[in-house]
Enzyme design. Sequence first.
Site, PDB file in Angstrom:
ATOM      1  N   SER A   1      24.731 -11.919  75.791  1.00 22.02           N
ATOM      2  CA  SER A   1      23.620 -11.199  75.163  1.00 22.02           C
ATOM      3  C   SER A   1      22.677 -12.169  74.470  1.00 22.02           C
ATOM      4  O   SER A   1      22.975 -13.359  74.323  1.00 22.02           O
ATOM      5  CB  SER A   1      24.143 -10.173  74.140  1.00 22.02           C
ATOM      6  OG  SER A   1      24.711 -10.833  73.019  1.00 22.02           O
TER       7      SER A   1
ATOM      8  N   SER B   1      19.883 -22.866  63.704  1.00 18.40           N
ATOM      9  CA  SER B   1      19.019 -21.827  63.149  1.00 18.40           C
ATOM     10  C   SER B   1      18.114 -22.468  62.102  1.00 18.40           C
ATOM     11  O   SER B   1      18.431 -23.541  61.577  1.00 18.40           O
ATOM     12  CB  SER B   1      19.875 -20.729  62.488  1.00 18.40           C
ATOM     13  OG  SER B   1      19.094 -19.859  61.689  1.00 18.40           O
TER      14      SER B   1
ATOM     15  N   TYR C   1      27.397 -17.731  57.728  1.00 16.95           N
ATOM     16  CA  TYR C   1      26.528 -18.105  58.850  1.00 16.95           C
ATOM     17  C   TYR C   1      25.656 -19.298  58.470  1.00 16.95           C
ATOM     18  O   TYR C   1      25.515 -20.248  59.242  1.00 16.95           O
ATOM     19  CB  TYR C   1      25.663 -16.905  59.225  1.00 16.95           C
ATOM     20  CG  TYR C   1      24.733 -17.117  60.390  1.00 16.95           C
ATOM     21  CD1 TYR C   1      25.155 -16.845  61.693  1.00 16.95           C
ATOM     22  CD2 TYR C   1      23.427 -17.568  60.201  1.00 16.95           C
ATOM     23  CE1 TYR C   1      24.296 -17.022  62.767  1.00 16.95           C
ATOM     24  CE2 TYR C   1      22.567 -17.758  61.265  1.00 16.95           C
ATOM     25  CZ  TYR C   1      23.013 -17.479  62.548  1.00 16.95           C
ATOM     26  OH  TYR C   1      22.157 -17.671  63.613  1.00 16.95           O
TER      27      TYR C   1
ATOM     28  N   LYS D   1      25.341 -23.243  60.115  1.00 18.91           N
ATOM     29  CA  LYS D   1      24.134 -23.799  60.730  1.00 18.91           C
ATOM     30  C   LYS D   1      23.720 -25.113  60.059  1.00 18.91           C
ATOM     31  O   LYS D   1      23.203 -26.018  60.727  1.00 18.91           O
ATOM     32  CB  LYS D   1      23.000 -22.770  60.684  1.00 18.91           C
ATOM     33  CG  LYS D   1      23.314 -21.500  61.471  1.00 18.91           C
ATOM     34  CD  LYS D   1      23.773 -21.795  62.900  1.00 18.91           C
ATOM     35  CE  LYS D   1      24.055 -20.545  63.696  1.00 18.91           C
ATOM     36  NZ  LYS D   1      24.489 -20.817  65.079  1.00 18.91           N
TER      37      LYS D   1
ATOM     38  N   THR E   1      17.338  -9.970  69.101  1.00 18.99           N
ATOM     39  CA  THR E   1      18.550  -9.847  69.902  1.00 18.99           C
ATOM     40  C   THR E   1      19.435  -8.748  69.326  1.00 18.99           C
ATOM     41  O   THR E   1      19.193  -8.260  68.218  1.00 18.99           O
ATOM     42  CB  THR E   1      19.359 -11.169  69.902  1.00 18.99           C
ATOM     43  OG1 THR E   1      20.005 -11.315  68.636  1.00 18.99           O
ATOM     44  CG2 THR E   1      18.454 -12.372  70.173  1.00 18.99           C
TER      45      THR E   1
END
Length: 324
Positions: A15, A142, A155, A159, A193
């Site tokens: 995805s 990111s 998260y 990154k 997304t």
Amino acid sequence: MQVEHPVVVITGASSGIGRATALGFARRGASLVLAARGAEALEAVADACRAHKGTRAIAVPTDVADPAAVSALAGRAVRAYGRIDVWVNAAAVAVFGAVEDVPLDETRRVLDVNLMGCVHGARAALPVMRRQGSGVLVDVSSVLGLVTSPYNSAYTMTKHALRAFDGCLRQELWLEGQRDIHVCSVLPATIDTPFFRHLANRTGRAVRAMPPVYTPRRVARAIRGAVRRPRHEIVVGPAGRALRVPAALSPGLVEKVLAVKVDRTHFVRGERAPHTAGTVFAPPPGPGSVDGGWHGTARTAGRRAAAATVVTAAFAAARRAMRA
């Protein structure tokens, strides 16, 4: 890298960015090895890739947090095609919540997938690239590798750490004299997304994609560009690029500005949401998709204008701080 039909391994291919990247390479006749946890979605994207003339694609269900599974993924690529020209680490999960509210097993899982998954990918791909004398490793980081964000600490940590990891790899390869093996970090801004619909949520608030929002195909183009002309880092999206200088010159100010922006625009105002582990431990059901439904031309134009105002204000304040 000047390989007409490269062998490309992509994790997180079911995805979003990974899927868009797979389809982009498929249109150019690459030989693909596609990995993700969800077998149904993975087979769907492999079928879509094989629909392009000259493209070969195999689906290999893989949990990137498992080093043995990632090693087996590399082995499958070599057995099928004889080499690995490009390895794209695009698998990622996230959990939203205050640091003390997020269960520790969910924090660890985000670290295992987003960071250790890339470590496992590098350890699997680089020996193959060394034997053949060339290759490109692309890690999808990111803009949160440049700045920080409240309610998204796990998260964001991954990154930041991934950018450092890639820098270490580049240094080691340079010291070895490996001039034809490249490591590139791609740093997207907010991308349209399914990611934001599937993340774990411990805030009690409904999460949405924070504007401005860019398309996954834009990131896929950047990844292909990194393969054609390798660079250390590529920031995708004007909002992300505009953050670099203010974040370097006045990190404290940018930290405060982004804290307010995230709190006000990363959540749906007044809408509550149940606590959920999302897809941190299990893949989403169904055939998967590239887009998440957050992007719209008119809506995004307004969001970009709002984001530009915030960034401009932060940059102006940073310049004033330098003069003081």
